[in-house]
Design an enzyme around this catalytic site. Sequence first.
Site, mmCIF file in Angstrom:
data_model
loop_
_atom_site.group_PDB
_atom_site.id
_atom_site.type_symbol
_atom_site.label_atom_id
_atom_site.label_comp_id
_atom_site.label_asym_id
_atom_site.label_seq_id
_atom_site.Cartn_x
_atom_site.Cartn_y
_atom_site.Cartn_z
ATOM 1 N N GLY A 16 1.889 2.467 10.837
ATOM 2 C CA GLY A 16 2.963 3.460 10.758
ATOM 3 C C GLY A 16 3.623 3.801 12.082
ATOM 4 C CB SER B 189 4.207 -1.521 12.262
ATOM 5 O OG SER B 189 3.880 -0.174 12.495
ATOM 6 C CD GLU C 284 -3.050 5.909 6.399
ATOM 7 O OE1 GLU C 284 -2.957 5.826 5.159
ATOM 8 O OE2 GLU C 284 -2.181 5.478 7.176
ATOM 9 C CG ASN D 169 -1.766 1.210 1.360
ATOM 10 O OD1 ASN D 169 -1.846 1.998 0.424
ATOM 11 N ND2 ASN D 169 -2.407 1.378 2.499
ATOM 12 C CE LYS E 123 -0.316 3.458 4.548
ATOM 13 N NZ LYS E 123 -0.368 3.605 5.973
ATOM 14 C CG HIS F 7 -6.137 2.426 4.755
ATOM 15 N ND1 HIS F 7 -5.739 3.369 5.675
ATOM 16 C CD2 HIS F 7 -5.153 1.492 4.717
ATOM 17 C CE1 HIS F 7 -4.555 3.029 6.154
ATOM 18 N NE2 HIS F 7 -4.175 1.891 5.593
ATOM 19 C CD GLU G 208 -4.078 -2.007 7.285
ATOM 20 O OE1 GLU G 208 -2.931 -2.258 6.911
ATOM 21 O OE2 GLU G 208 -4.683 -0.974 6.966
HETATM 22 P P1 PGA Z 1 2.284 0.497 7.612
HETATM 23 O O1 PGA Z 1 0.901 0.748 6.873
HETATM 24 O O2 PGA Z 1 2.820 -0.818 7.159
HETATM 25 O O3 PGA Z 1 3.154 1.652 7.209
HETATM 26 O O4 PGA Z 1 1.993 0.489 9.077
HETATM 27 C C1 PGA Z 1 -0.002 -0.303 6.669
HETATM 28 C C2 PGA Z 1 -1.282 0.225 6.092
HETATM 29 O O5 PGA Z 1 -1.704 1.325 6.462
HETATM 30 O O6 PGA Z 1 -1.908 -0.436 5.239
#
Ligand code: PGA
Length: 251
Positions: free
Chosen positions: A176, A212, A102, A10, A12, A100, A170
Amino acid sequence: MHLKKYFIANWKMNGLKKDLNQVENVEKFLLKNKTLGNLKCVFCIPYTLLGFASCKLILKKVILGAQNISKKQTDIGAFTGCISPYMIKNFDGKFTIIGHSEIRSEGETDKDINLKIALAAKRGLKVILCVGDTLKDFKNKNSLKIVKKQLNLCLKNNKKYLKNILIAYEPIWSIGTGVIAQNIYLEDFLFKLKKYLKLKFKKNIPLLYGGSVSSKNIHDLKKLDLCDGFLIGGASLKSKNFIDIIKNYYN
Ligand code: PGA
């Protein structure tokens, strides 16, 4: 447990034309390592790169995906800024992330997500449906309840599309942050989630973990028998990190 293992990147709001070399490197690695036959590798890149990626990449071992779709119920039309599943497919996109955290944090509701799942699936896209709990949910031991509620609302009346759906659990507090729940907790959580999905939807829906994921913690994460793969953000931007995750998973 599914035999297939998903490694889904992903990106982003990252990635310029030149960065597609990173995807190319991953594809070259996968082409060389034919023994990783049960691995499915998907790169969910920004819309802006899909067209270029579909021309530039071989796409034999890497599958392209998007990170969202519009909820407009039409393939094309006068909707400024919107991208439909039809447009994603036109550039070889086969998957899309939906729900997601976000995007949820900007106001997307479970109802929006429910609608988007149907739109994407009708057009033949595979959906990576994201669900997750906040740190407060986790601390109050409400995680399972919250995630079940999200699943119920997102999948309501979408049972006919289940074969197109993968679920990515998640924890929002892991995205993150480098903070990741202990294996013993994740094992139990995935077990309960899988059991619930089987009971409610009578299907063994692939269940992924995201938050993460790195080449370091994959040693622990690979012990999660019920986990069918990973949604990987930060560690998917550089091919070396992504390839190390795959190598460490299989070694
Ligand atoms: P990350 O993001 O691996 O940077 O924690 C995962 C995600 O948001 O899909």
